[in-house]
Design an enzyme around this catalytic site. Structure first.
Site, PDB file in Angstrom:
ATOM      1  N   ASP A  13       0.820  -1.220   0.000  1.00  0.00           N
ATOM      2  CA  ASP A  13       0.000   0.000   0.000  1.00  0.00           C
ATOM      3  C   ASP A  13       0.852   1.267   0.000  1.00  0.00           C
ATOM      4  OD1 ASP A  13      -2.404  -1.627   0.333  1.00  0.00           O
ATOM      5  OD2 ASP A  13      -1.760  -1.878   2.404  1.00  0.00           O
ATOM      6  N   HIS A  41      -4.102  -1.610  -6.572  1.00  0.00           N
ATOM      7  CA  HIS A  41      -3.532  -0.336  -7.011  1.00  0.00           C
ATOM      8  C   HIS A  41      -4.654   0.550  -7.531  1.00  0.00           C
ATOM      9  CE1 HIS A  41       0.575  -2.439  -7.958  1.00  0.00           C
ATOM     10  NE2 HIS A  41       0.306  -2.376  -6.678  1.00  0.00           N
TER      11      HIS A  41
END
Length: 428
Positions: A13, A41
């Site tokens: 992340d 993503h």
């Protein structure tokens, strides 16, 4: 060589997608090398003059460049229904992927029963659950390692596929008891899916080598991150694949000498999802501030991310293994309002510094974390476009990280928008 690799340096992340999006504007092939649809993503790009948000899980996010080809390598595990669901969603938003998305015939398959088993394993672990995405990734990789898994090419011999599939399900029944699952219905579903998938399937090794040797620019998009690596992460609170630079070579079938640049993506603070140790975690107002201002909710699961200060012990470990040529520091703007910023610099046990990042999680749980406190800049950097215009204390934070890791920071994320990325020229 023409291969550039982007890797996560923490627990995932970090914001790899934005850098991939920027770099993909000038590349020919964007490849994934490991993982599955457990990655997440998010990319915001203009399509026909309208800003649109695309969520990528399995497909290479470089596909946002209409001139870029996407490749799903042999190191991935693929849930075919999710592959098409993601593809259909992207195309419904106006992103045409026709004739520019390919999948390795050697990639292993994830089935619905893997996802069921994933949930059963988490229940079995109880309070010590890993916190997986329950996408079936771990059980699929387990089947791969035990040489019982099915690969993409198996789909095109229906009788052999059906025989192997029945044996796989029967084996899971023996291990977990008889759970509700329509084996014969799945076999028929995959017969139809196989025909839809056929045009996308290639020999990925031949494909990528041809691209590289013909001078095409290749970008490899890492999934997850170093601290979730099966060997070098906080095992067992990790994913089931290699998330390191080594995983690029094994997941795509390319030698190390073909890799030209390796860029590590570093969030300006630290987050992780699910269980596992997190020495620099802040279970206080700072943690809440980072979570709220940084909007730390998972793309794949929607879960809140745990938050803490930047951890240089983690980053030194990560940098040693992956050998970053430069770094992309992301979400620096999340720190804008803080009067002071801490950085974890050392782990101590009984007053003695640990030399590296410990493998023993009990030892890790008992470390004392030593911090350095740096002054904040307390002003918005979101609209800044050049490095020289950043506040002095902000540049001081960047330099402290560079000096500590001996790796230059080349890209700096100063806001959520696609354009909010400052490029810092590297000294030759």
């Amino acid at each position: 060589m023409s291969v550039t690799v982007v890797l996560g340096s923490q627990w995932g992340d970090e914001g790899k997608g934005k850098l991939v999006d920027i770099l993909a504007a000038d590349i020919d092939v964007c490849a994934r090398c490991a993982g599955g649809n457990n990655a997440g993503h998010t990319i915001i790009v203009p399509i026909d003059g309208v800003l649109k948000t695309f969520a990528f899980h399995l497909l290479p996010s470089g596909l946002v460049n209409p001139r870029c080809t996407g490749l799903i390598g042999s190191g991935l595990v693929v849930h075919v229904p999710s592959f098409f669901a993601e593809l259909d969603a992207l195309e419904a938003q106006g992103l045409d992927c026709s004739n520019r998305l390919f999948i390795s015939d050697r990639a292993h398959l994830v089935f619905d029963f893997h996802q069921i088993v994933d949930g059963l394993k988490e229940v079995e672990l109880g309070g010590k659950s890993i916190g997986t995405t329950k996408r079936g990734i771990g059980p699929a990789y387990s089947g791969k390692a035990s040489r019982s898994g099915l690969r993409v090419h198996h789909l095109f011999d229906h009788e052999t596929f059906a025989e192997k599939f029945r044996k796989l399900v029967e084996g899971r029944y023996k291990r977990y008891g008889h759970f509700e699952y329509d084996t014969e219905g799945e076999i028929e579903r995959y017969k139809k899916l196989a025909e839809r998938l056929r045009p996308y399937v290639v020999d990925s090794v031949a494909y990528i080598h041809k691209a590289i040797t013909s001078g095409k620019k290749v970008l490899v998009e890492g999934a997850n991150a170093l601290m979730l690596d099966l060997d070098f992460g906080t095992y067992p609170y990790v994913t089931s694949s290699s998330t390191t630079i080594g995983g690029v070579c094994t997941g795509l079938g390319i030698p190390p000498k073909m890799i030209g640049r390796t860029i590590g993506v570093v969030k300006a603070y630290t987050t992780r999802v699910g269980g596992g140790p997190f020495p620099a975690e802040q279970l206080n107002d700072i943690g809440v501030h980072l979570q709220e201002v940084g909007r730390e909710y998972g793309t794949t699961t929607g879960r809140r991310r745990r938050c803490g200060w930047l951890d240089l012990v983690v980053l030194r470990h990560s940098s040693m293994i992956n050998g970053y040529d430069s770094l992309n520091l992301t979400k620096l703007d999340v720190l804008d309002q803080l009067p002071e910023i801490k950085v974890a610099t050392r782990y101590l046990v009984d007053g003695k510094e640990l030399e590296g990042f410990p493998a023993d999680l009990e030892l890790l749980a008992n470390v004392d974390v030593e911090y350095v406190t740096l002054p904040g800049w307390q002003s918005s950097i979101e609209n800044i476009t050049t490095y020289d215009d950043l506040p002095e204390n902000c540049k001081g934070y960047i330099k402290f990280i560079e000096d500590s890791l001996n790796v230059p920071i080349e890209w700096i994320g100063v806001g959520p928008a696609r354009k909010s990325m400052v490029r810092k020229e590297l000294k030759q």
